[in-house]
Design a protein around this motif. Structure first.
Motif, mmCIF file in Angstrom:
data_model
loop_
_atom_site.group_PDB
_atom_site.id
_atom_site.type_symbol
_atom_site.label_atom_id
_atom_site.label_comp_id
_atom_site.label_asym_id
_atom_site.label_seq_id
_atom_site.Cartn_x
_atom_site.Cartn_y
_atom_site.Cartn_z
ATOM 1 N N UNK A 49 2.209 3.433 -4.191
ATOM 2 C CA UNK A 49 0.940 4.075 -4.468
ATOM 3 C C UNK A 49 0.942 5.208 -5.391
ATOM 4 N N UNK A 61 0.859 -1.183 -0.049
ATOM 5 C CA UNK A 61 0.051 -0.042 0.007
ATOM 6 C C UNK A 61 0.829 1.092 -0.003
ATOM 7 N N UNK A 83 -0.438 0.114 -5.574
ATOM 8 C CA UNK A 83 -1.668 0.440 -4.755
ATOM 9 C C UNK A 83 -2.509 1.612 -5.301
ATOM 10 N N UNK A 84 -2.183 1.714 -6.832
ATOM 11 C CA UNK A 84 -3.143 2.916 -7.451
ATOM 12 C C UNK A 84 -4.266 2.185 -7.715
#
Lengths: 431, 537
Positions: free
Chosen positions: B109, B106, B126-127
């Motif tokens: 991102x 995470x 984490x996009x």
């Protein structure tokens, strides 16, 4: 009514780890930069800090998978209970998870099991002795903010409106001019109002958010008693935090103040609409407005639910009676904006995360006191967003937001300004 | 907690104290997810907790590819199984071995690049779909978002999974949109290929998509992907929605250059013909089945509201009109383009004996706006959790000939789920439960059936699992590339479908042996080095 944590097993079980509790509502998400809704997860980073993670922790705690740890308490309490997760989750889950209730029930269980942060313990001690959770303050000084204003004592005289200042406004000298100006607004409008002054006590909300049930019940009963003594049919408060506690949280403990509750912005909005307040003086400034959580998302009338779940069409689970949705839609968003738009020369530029999608200031839930670093970072995130609009100042209408923003600006050495909406009203009023 | 305290210290040294945890509460927050009953119960799993019986070592939050490499090398050295995940929506993020390390990506991102001229983007794990869609819409672009919804990681479906979405007729599926990867191999070395390697000699060079993904994605069993390049597509709509409604009940005012059609067919055969024709004509921007189970959930806000909607559809007979119904959204950059597409669509509707079902009063204008908002943003996918007390789907076939898919698969799935309804296993959401759509403007398609049950009841979960197995056997028998249990890529499926996929599993195993000699990438949802992998869910 707030149930015990074990009574929320169905809610805990319902979490599907969609992760929506971390984000702004996708339809109104404008950029990746301002896409987060959860300060706790943004700061804590592990999934444990998101609402979904906390629901899982609660489940595993009930299952006896582990005992309390410092890290667990960090995940539980490093959270302002801003309601962002519930708003986002309810968009997807509907009424299947009462996120905010569960998070409070988890804290109540922690407190019952003796898992209390020392900072919170100090606040409770202060509350017991001085009727305020602001450590170091004295009840004897509670009414000092009104010195020289000649306001009616609502504990002795009958009034139409009870003006409740709240702890932050009562004791924070930096914010004193704001609450005095608010009282002056009411007087200027010819309202028959009074204050409890030194006899005013905390609304009990902060204690409740830290997991203490008894205190909020005590102070809610005190509030009801004061209203009765005053004969007031309306309560006006300049504190968004108190406002949210009265409207949103008191129903959880089955307390109803029984009168109309208005935030000062709602009151001023009414004055403007009736033509009783006009601004003639220009305030040439570009500003942006921060929606306080307790005025907006957590400012709607909360309907508690103690119905049943039943199955139809084999296994479609519905609630009977229907459990209310809590998306913050009925909070107060337009009244402050109406006021700002009425001030000549003022240019209101909106941030990306506004209204139900507001980013919390970082002060609530006992987080400011126990995790000042977290409160600082959360506030700075909001200030960054405010600056990105090109605004010269951030305007809000909650003393806790203002205190936390001011602290953050001072600590960071920034010259960016924070105003209460009342300060702008004062600037704009004809002398 | 790791028994070897040195290992724990090494992990902490790599990422810093704040980004590594062995705390049982922190670990437990990762342990529970809703699919654990769906797939675990038929295997004997008894609890909502996906791994109560396992002692997970810890959770780590790397911030860079270098940190991921260092972590994986440590895992190799000390024989620690790791399982990486990004948004972690599905069962596949769950570790399945003792003392596993959960790698939570995470903190990685960022959108690294959007090249709107060459129409690709480079992103970290984490996009989410919602984040990149918000940025892409500003540039008149879009990307593929799978049916799991826009709150899920895009990289996950590009590298490790598959699935159709609303726009698959235009945007295909992410197995085909993978234009490059930064891939930390199971040994900790890194391979970069394709469009993540801009500036390198020979760029963009040969690709390793086949080895990295296999047919359905590596599902966490073949290293860690720290970047990927994805193909982008044109988006002719406005950058921001004109939002209607309030609270959780939101809509998007349909722009003038879009048209929504809900088209019903008398038979699945006619639906199949329709799919041939619209893909041949290349006129649709979006197209997917619009069945009762799907849309009743998407623009109602609660199950109570959904229940009333389903009752109304039954009382008015609309529910029968919703069988074999497909939503088609056309869009044009110019009026002339839109007019052409609409004309062709109307001709095809006539040719296939179809009709527009909106005329039966199924939806109000605001319902249409709510539907359109979800169509464009894919944000309400996870209402399946609300509707079904957790997502309990099954099926999963991608890039198959739409003719057989609809004429055989579609009908077959409906029959299986109907049987489930009659036996009291599945909720009754109407006669058609298929999530189906054509892909790539070609007569290829994807299909899943959406079957909900009460996952609070372990016996029901078990029976649900048996029905899913039945669907799998049906697929094998009908030569529909059996993934009846949502995972031919689930190692345990190998036993079920081995004969159907030729030597696919043998080569998959060879890849695993070659790239992961120490067997530290969690094999459960990819493949095990040993043939009879013990199921540890």
């Amino acid at each position: 009514m707030l149930n015990r944590l074990e009574d929320y097993r169905r809610d805990l079980y319902q979490c599907g780890r969609c992760g929506y509790c971390k984000w702004v509502n996708a339809p109104v998400m404008k950029s990746i930069e301002y896409s987060k809704i959860c300060p706790s997860y943004a700061d804590g980073k592990f999934h444990a800090y998101a609402c979904g993670g906390k629901l899982n922790i609660a489940w595993c705690l009930l299952e006896g998978n582990f005992d309390y740890t410092d890290k667990m308490l960090d995940a539980v309490y490093r959270c302002t209970l801003c309601g962002g997760c519930e708003m986002s989750c309810n968009v997807i889950q509907g009424n299947r998870i009462a996120n905010n209730e569960v998070l409070h029930a988890l804290r109540v269980k922690c407190v019952e099991d003796g898992q209390i942060l020392p900072e919170h313990q100090a606040m409770i001690e202060s509350l017991k002795k001085e009727d305020t959770p602001l450590v170091g303050e004295s009840k004897a000084k509670r009414g000092d903010w009104a010195e020289g204003l000649g306001l009616k004592d609502a504990t002795r005289e009958k009034v139409d409106v009870l003006f409740h200042a709240g702890c932050r406004f009562s004791f924070d000298e930096d914010l004193r001019d704001i609450v005095r100006a608010d009282a002056t607004l009411l007087r200027g409008a010819g309202v028959n109002f009074g204050i409890a002054g030194r006899e005013e006590a905390c609304c009990g909300g902060r204690a409740f958010h830290m997991g203490f049930m008894n205190e909020i019940e005590k102070y809610a009963d005190d509030m009801i008693s004061k209203i009765k003594i005053s004969g007031a049919t309306k309560l006006v408060t300049p504190c968004a935090d108190c406002y949210g506690n009265f409207k949103y949280y008191y129903p959880w403990i089955e307390r109803n103040l029984g009168i109309q509750i208005l935030h000062i912005t709602e009151f001023v909005d009414q004055l403007i609409k009736k033509g009783k307040l006009k601004f003639k003086k220009k305030v040439p400034m570009r500003v942006t407005f921060h929606d306080p959580c307790h005025l907006g998302r957590l400012g709607e009338n909360y309907e508690t639910w103690n119905g049943e779940w039943k199955k139809v069409r084999n296994h479609l689970i519905i609630s009977d009676p229907p459990r209310p949705l809590h998306t913050g839609a009925d909070g107060v968003y337009e009244a402050p904006r109406t006021i700002l738009k009425a001030i000549p020369g003022l240019d209101l530029a909106e941030m990306e995360r506004i209204k139900v999608n507001t980013w919390c200031c970082g002060a609530g839930g006992g987080a400011l006191e126990a995790f000042p670093d977290f409160a600082f970072r959360t506030a700075m995130e909001r200030i960054k967003e405010a600056k990105a609009t090109g605004a010269e100042a951030l305007v809000t209408t909650c003393p806790w937001c203002e205190r936390n923003f001011k602290n953050a600006l001072e600590e960071s050495g920034s010259k960016f300004k924070v105003y209460d909406i009342t300060e702008l009203i004062t600037m704009a009023k004809e002398k | 907690m790791f028994k070897n305290r040195n290992v724990a210290q090494i992990f902490e040294n790599i990422v810093g104290k704040d980004n590594f945890s062995e705390d049982p509460a922190i670990i437990s927050s990762y342990s529970v997810m809703q699919l654990s009953e769906a797939f675990g119960a038929p295997l004997g799993m008894k609890s909502k907790n996906a791994f109560p019986h396992l002692q997970i070592g810890g959770v780590i939050l790397p911030r860079s590819t270098e940190e991921v490499q260092a972590i994986v090398k440590v895992c190799n050295k000390y024989k620690i199984t790791y399982k990486a995940h990004s948004t972690g929506l599905w069962l596949f993020f769950v570790p399945t071995r003792e003392e596993s390390l959960i790698i939570d990506l995470s903190q990685m991102n960022r959108i690294l690049k959007i090249d709107d001229k060459n129409m690709y983007a480079v992103i970290e794990p984490f996009v989410t779909g919602a984040q990149i869609l918000a940025e892409l819409r500003k540039k008149g672009l879009t990307c593929h978002v799978i049916g799991a919804g826009s709150q899920a990681s895009i990289l996950a479906s590009v590298t490790s999974f598959c699935g159709m979405g609303h726009t698959s007729i235009t945007t295909s599926g992410n197995p085909r949109n993978c234009l490059g990867e930064e891939w930390v191999l199971p040994t900790g070395e890194v391979v970069r290929w394709g469009l993540v390697e801009e500036g390198k000699a020979g760029y963009p060079g040969i690709g390793y998509r086949g080895i990295a993904r296999g047919a359905f994605g590596s599902a966490g069993g073949l290293g860690v992907y720290t970047k990927c390049a994805i193909k982008l597509y044109p988006y002719p709509g406005p950058s921001e929605p004109e939002i209607t409604g309030e609270g959780s009940s939101l809509g998007w005012k349909v722009p003038d250059n879009f048209r929504i059609h809900l088209i019903g067919f008398p038979t699945p055969e006619k639906l199949a013909d329709f799919n041939y024709k619209i893909t041949e004509a290349k006129i649709a921007y979006m197209a997917w089945t619009f069945v009762t189970a799907y849309y009743a959930g998407k623009w109602t806000e609660t199950n109570e509201e959904m229940y009333e909607a389903l009752k109304k559809y039954e009382e008015t007979g609309a529910i029968d009109k919703m069988k074999q119904t497909i939503a088609v959204i056309t869009a044009g950059y110019t009026e002339k383009e839109l007019k052409y597409k609409e004309k062709v669509l109307n001709d095809i509707i006539k040719e296939t004996d179809a009709e527009e079902v909106l005329k039966y009063g199924i939806m109000t204008q605001f319902d249409l706006e709510r539907f359109f908002l979800h169509a464009i943003t894919a944000y309400k996918a996870c209402t399946v959790f609300r509707e079904g007390n957790g997502y309990m789907g099954g099926g999963g076939l991608q890039y198959l000939n739409v003719d057989r898919l609809v004429k055989v698969g579609y009908k077959g799935y409906n029959e299986i789920v109907r049987k489930g309804v009659q036996e009291g296993i599945a909720s009754d959401y109407g006669p058609d439960v298929n999530w189906f759509g054509p892909e790539e403007q070609r007569p290829l398609g994807h299909i899943e059936f959406i079957m909900r049950t009460d996952r609070w009841d372990p016996e029901l979960c078990k029976k649900h699992g048996e029905l899913v197995r039945e669907a799998n056997e049906f697929c094998i028998k009908e030569k529909l590339l059996g993934t009846g249990d949502h995972g031919v890529f689930v190692a345990m499926s190998e036993r079920n479908v081995h004969q159907h996929l030729g030597n696919y599993f043998d080569y998959k195993r060879k890849i695993k042996e070659a790239l992961d000699p120490n067997d530290v990438g969690d094999p459960m949802f990819y493949i095990g080095i040993e043939k009879d992998l013990k199921i540890t869910l």
